[in-house]
Scaffold this active site. Sequence first.
Site, PDB file in Angstrom:
ATOM      1  N   TYR A 193       0.851  -1.204   0.000  1.00  0.00           N
ATOM      2  CA  TYR A 193       0.000   0.000   0.000  1.00  0.00           C
ATOM      3  C   TYR A 193       0.882   1.249   0.000  1.00  0.00           C
ATOM      4  O   TYR A 193       0.673   2.160  -0.804  1.00  0.00           O
ATOM      5  CB  TYR A 193      -0.918  -0.011   1.225  1.00  0.00           C
ATOM      6  CG  TYR A 193      -1.890   1.162   1.283  1.00  0.00           C
ATOM      7  CD1 TYR A 193      -3.138   1.104   0.659  1.00  0.00           C
ATOM      8  CD2 TYR A 193      -1.558   2.335   1.967  1.00  0.00           C
ATOM      9  CE1 TYR A 193      -4.021   2.172   0.708  1.00  0.00           C
ATOM     10  CE2 TYR A 193      -2.441   3.416   2.019  1.00  0.00           C
ATOM     11  CZ  TYR A 193      -3.671   3.320   1.390  1.00  0.00           C
ATOM     12  OH  TYR A 193      -4.543   4.390   1.442  1.00  0.00           O
ATOM     13  N   LYS A 222       1.270   4.151  -2.932  1.00  0.00           N
ATOM     14  CA  LYS A 222       0.992   5.575  -2.733  1.00  0.00           C
ATOM     15  C   LYS A 222       2.241   6.425  -3.047  1.00  0.00           C
ATOM     16  O   LYS A 222       2.117   7.561  -3.506  1.00  0.00           O
ATOM     17  CB  LYS A 222       0.489   5.826  -1.314  1.00  0.00           C
ATOM     18  CG  LYS A 222      -0.890   5.207  -1.036  1.00  0.00           C
ATOM     19  CD  LYS A 222      -1.966   5.765  -1.964  1.00  0.00           C
ATOM     20  CE  LYS A 222      -3.355   5.239  -1.638  1.00  0.00           C
ATOM     21  NZ  LYS A 222      -4.388   5.789  -2.551  1.00  0.00           N
TER      22      LYS A 222
END
Length: 265
Positions: free
Chosen positions: A151, A155
């Site tokens: 994750y 990002k």
Amino acid sequence: MKETAIVTGASSGIGAVYAERLARRGHNLVVVARDQARLEALAERLSGRYGIAVTALSADLSRDDGRDRVSAMLRSDEAHSILVNCAGVGAKGPVLQSERTGLESMLTLNVNVLHTLTVDAAQAFASRRRGAIINIASVVALMPERFNATYGAGKAFVLAFTQAIAAELEPYGVRVQAVLPGFTRTELFERAGVDIEAIPPEMIMDAGDMVDAALAGFDHGEVVTIPSLADVRLWSDLEKARASLAPHLSLRHPAARYAAGGGPG
Ligand SMILES: NC(=O)c1ccc[n+]([C@@H]2O[C@H](COP(=O)([O-])OP(=O)(O)OC[C@H]3O[C@@H](n4cnc5c(N)ncnc54)[C@H](OP(=O)(O)O)[C@@H]3O)[C@@H](O)[C@H]2O)c1
């Protein structure tokens, strides 16, 4: 011509707030997510309240056919001049405790879909010499070690890609912004199976406050907006430090500490 904003992930959370705020600014909307009923309820509410046109587009963006419908809109219709890439999923726990297939589908939505739609919008908007792209990243882009690695790295991609494409689009009059929210009160946690009550409340922002701050940053011309960050010099210092590395990063000879027999000693 009234400008139309396409907002992905508009059926809940941050995307739903963007849809409301952009409607309030007078934009027509295309709201995209999988949940048709929620999108239609949102469309009815916003068109009734603000007198704008809202199209509810039910599409699974993880599938090529769903994503291609949004791509086609961006490329073919000149009225579409704003893209908000908000569709995304969260993660529970570290990579070592995650199913690889789940991590891969998270990357598909959070990274690949955002990348594809941004490229489509960038090329279409540049040819029209107007438009804006807003990409929802996360503060974990700046501290990927503190969260699920896939994750966080996804990002970080969104942040780096947005900064780079912003520079490329600047001469064409197309605005690009990366938004880096911290914890924001949405359904993301429940969907990922994370107990939001375990997070200290002083670390969680309301989605409305987060989006209002992000839009204020957009209006100020920021390429990167970190809604929680009170002292903006912390960010500009980091950017200055990054720029000061540039002249040292690609040279003919290795640094002295890597010479045979060399090293810090
Ligand atoms: N909440 C936070 O603390 C936080 C912090 C930093 C960054 N973010 C980022 O903010 C963005 C929005 O998240 P949120 O917090 O607002 O969460 P959310 O309330 O769960 O919203 C996620 C949205 O994405 C849509 N979506 C999920 N999978 C999809 C798919 N395959 N195709 C199309 N749409 C899909 C969902 O709608 P459907 O289920 O109807 O498809 C929903 O509208 C994400 O990129 C997230 O990473 C959130």
